[in-house]
Each structure stands twice: as C-alpha cells, then as structure tokens.
Design an enzyme around this catalytic site. Structure first.
Site, PDB file in Angstrom:
ATOM      1  N   SER A   1       0.808  -1.220   0.000  1.00 16.29           N
ATOM      2  CA  SER A   1       0.000   0.000   0.000  1.00 16.29           C
ATOM      3  C   SER A   1       0.838   1.265   0.000  1.00 16.29           C
ATOM      4  O   SER A   1       0.404   2.301  -0.509  1.00 16.29           O
ATOM      5  CB  SER A   1      -0.940   0.009   1.212  1.00 16.29           C
ATOM      6  OG  SER A   1      -0.195  -0.134   2.410  1.00 16.29           O
TER       7      SER A   1
ATOM      8  N   HIS B   1      -0.765   5.302   7.324  1.00 14.86           N
ATOM      9  CA  HIS B   1      -0.144   5.546   6.032  1.00 14.86           C
ATOM     10  C   HIS B   1       0.234   7.020   5.900  1.00 14.86           C
ATOM     11  O   HIS B   1      -0.389   7.876   6.523  1.00 14.86           O
ATOM     12  CB  HIS B   1      -1.095   5.157   4.893  1.00 14.86           C
ATOM     13  CG  HIS B   1      -1.381   3.685   4.830  1.00 14.86           C
ATOM     14  ND1 HIS B   1      -2.379   3.092   5.575  1.00 14.86           N
ATOM     15  CD2 HIS B   1      -0.791   2.692   4.120  1.00 14.86           C
ATOM     16  CE1 HIS B   1      -2.401   1.790   5.320  1.00 14.86           C
ATOM     17  NE2 HIS B   1      -1.444   1.520   4.446  1.00 14.86           N
TER      18      HIS B   1
ATOM     19  N   ASP C   1      -5.857   7.689   8.546  1.00 13.02           N
ATOM     20  CA  ASP C   1      -5.834   6.487   9.375  1.00 13.02           C
ATOM     21  C   ASP C   1      -4.673   6.485  10.365  1.00 13.02           C
ATOM     22  O   ASP C   1      -4.510   5.538  11.127  1.00 13.02           O
ATOM     23  CB  ASP C   1      -5.782   5.220   8.501  1.00 13.02           C
ATOM     24  CG  ASP C   1      -4.511   5.119   7.669  1.00 13.02           C
ATOM     25  OD1 ASP C   1      -3.657   6.040   7.722  1.00 13.02           O
ATOM     26  OD2 ASP C   1      -4.358   4.109   6.960  1.00 13.02           O
TER      27      ASP C   1
END
Length: 350
Positions: free
Chosen positions: A84, A249, A246
C-alpha cells in the site's frame, strides 16, 4: 502496509503475537511469569491499535499513464511494485501517489516522457512480488521501484523468507536489464497508534528486515534507500500533517517526502545522477555491505549501492558498498524547462 487483522488482528496471527512476546522475553533471560506478563501487555497494545487504526476501505487512485507526453525522445518505462505504501493508499488524487510523484520528477529531470505502470496492491507481502514481477516484465521496464516490507512485519513473515522473495524479484528484473531501486521496510515503531512495548518490538523487527533487504538487494544488483522512521523528524513533529486520516499511512505530503528521497537514487540507477549533495556526513563512504546495511537501517534516507575498491567487488568483510546521503529533490516543486505536464495521459482509465 496493512495493520488491521495482522499484528493487531485475531486468530492464528493473534496467537503469534503471544508466542513472539514469550520467546523474546525468555530469550532475554526473563522468567516464565515475566513472559506471560509481557504477552498480556502486547495483546492489550495490539487491541488498542486495532481500535485506533481503521481497516483499509477504498483502493488508492490509479496512476498509470504517460507523464511528460509532450517531451521529446523515447519514453522511459517505470514500474512500481509492492504494498500500500507503493500504491499510495491514504491519498485521493493520482498526482499525490508515489508513482505519479516519481514519474513526474523523473520526467522533469530528464526532460523525457515516462510511462508508468503500477502493480503494487494494498496488503501485499513479499511473496506477492513474484506475481507483480510477472506482470511488470510484460511492460519491458527500464526502472522498477519496489516498496515493501511493512506487511511482512505485521504478519511476522520470517525475514529469510521475505528476503528470498525480494531477491528473486530483483534478479528477474535485472536479468532483462531493468534497474531496481528498493525502498526498504519502514520503521513501524514510528506509527503513533502502536504504543510501547509493542512499538519497541515493531521498531526492532522493522530495522532487522530493512538491513536484511539492503544486503540481499545490493548483492542481487539493485539499489536501496532506507525509509526508516518515514524519513525524519517531520513525521514525529507533525504527525497530523504527514500521516493520512488512518494515522498509519503517509499523507500526500508524507508521500512527497518519501518520493523526494527516492528520486535521486532512481536517477543514479538510470545513469543520470544530478548531484545535489549536502555537506558529507561522517557515516558516508565505502564499507562492507553488512556494515552499510546496519548503518542505513538506523538512518532514514541513506542510499546503498554496490561499488568496487581497487577493481574488486569484495573485501575481507564481504561485498563493498557505498553509502550516500543525497539532498532530497522536490518532486512536485521543480519548474519544468520544457512543455512537460504534471498530469499524465491516463491509459485505460475513465
């Protein structure tokens, strides 16, 4: 990277947290009672992190396309592989993803078009790289950027196994003449929702994997850049600005910092280095690869590449390696000297 359901999840993975904590405590000479207590603390910390860090929801925006389409010359083909952090989870616009930032910066610096293909996916571990490389090889890439390792830590993949998959990926890409730059495992101990003592273990595991990645990648003919604690004190000083919603990240600004650290090495790997050096650091220079790997794991933003000393690749301590601390290139603030454009010609997308 993806935390929920792994280091902070349940089921068999949850049991591994307890087992790892017990082994770590016993290995340091603690009593069985201390081991149980440590395991309980880690489980509580993991539960708290699970409540704090949301699950991945929407996929990151696609960034494939041709950057600098109006520039002269043949296009450089770049592929982005990994998890990611490589895909750009946490941002909402194409231009904010690591791939787009690197392609834009590379196009502007070289004054050539760059064709970008992103094969990175959210949640990927190193074992998935073989499938990503299969797809990437069909594009006949000139340069590959790989960002992976965080999910190997949260899933407790043995370092030797994770590195084996990474070496295979680098060797396959190098076999067709593709240059490879790997951003090594970030320091998960820098993630705010993960509290001590789980944070300390996460930092230790992250640095161990980063050092192992560096040795393996350079031996296989690639270049590495240590991402460490997500590249410095700005992430610690401005977490709400540098991390995404979040809190795990990077944000758009955080990805820009990471891309700015990677871009000079991408240019060097392509034989087009544009030196913009800061004052040399005391820990720069040539040393054995294992020593270089340990040093890079401790200092984010450090580039490691293979080098020869007196015509030889190896010395008494193993392969020679070069450590560099390059000044970061601003990937989004460079004024183009030609008719380049920040927006890609996106192919196959609505």
């Amino acid at each position: 990277m993806e935390v929920a359901g792994s280091l902070v999840g349940g089921g068999p993975r949850w049991q591994r947290v307890r087992q790892i904590a017990r082994v770590a405590a016993i290995g340091t000479g603690a009593t069985a009672a201390a081991a149980v207590a440590t395991g309980g603390v880690l489980i509580g910390q993991a539960r708290q992190a699970r409540r704090t860090i949301p699950m991945a929801e929407a996929p990151p925006p696609r960034c494939d396309g041709l950057y600098g389409a109006r520039l002269p010359g043949p296009a450089i083909t770049m592929v982005v592989l990994g998890d990611s952090s490589a895909a750009g989870y946490g941002v909402h616009r194409r231009r904010e993803t690591p791939g787009a930032l690197l392609a834009t910066g590379l196009s502007r610096r070289l004054q050539r078009p760059v064709r970008l293909h992103r094969f990175a996916v959210v949640g990927a571990i190193s074992a998935v790289l073989r499938h990503q490389v299969d797809a990437a090889l069909e594009c006949q890439p000139d340069i590959a950027v790989i960002l992976i390792g965080g999910n190997d830590i949260t899933n407790r993949t043995p370092h030797t196994l994770a590195v084996r998959y990474q070496v295979d990926a680098v060797r396959r890409l190098r076999a067709v003449g593709c240059e490879v730059v790997v951003g090594t495992c970030p320091d998960l101990g820098a993630i705010r929702p993960i509290q001590p003592p789980l944070r300390w273990l996460a930092r230790r595991w992250s640095r161990q994997l980063a050092a192992a990645q560096t040795v393996a990648v350079v031996e296989a003919g690639g270049w590495t850049v240590s991402l460490g604690d997500l590249l410095g004190p700005r992430f610690a000083a401005e977490p709400t600005r540098m991390f995404a919603w979040d809190r795990f990240h990077p944000s758009a600004e955080g990805y820009a910092v990471a891309a700015a650290a990677l871009l000079p090495t991408v240019l060097s790997a392509l034989g087009a280095a544009q030196e913009r050096r800061a004052a040399p650091a005391r820990d720069e220079g040539v040393r054995s690869l294992p020593e270089a790997a340990q040093e890079a794991a401790r200092h984010a933003g450090t580039e490691v590449s293979g080098v020869q000393v007196r015509g030889r690749d190896r010395g008494p301590g193993g392969r020679w390696a070069q450590l560099r601390r390059r000044a970061f290139f601003g990937v989004g603030a460079v004024a183009p000297s030609g008719p380049a454009t920040d927006s890609p010609t996106v192919e196959g997308l609505a």
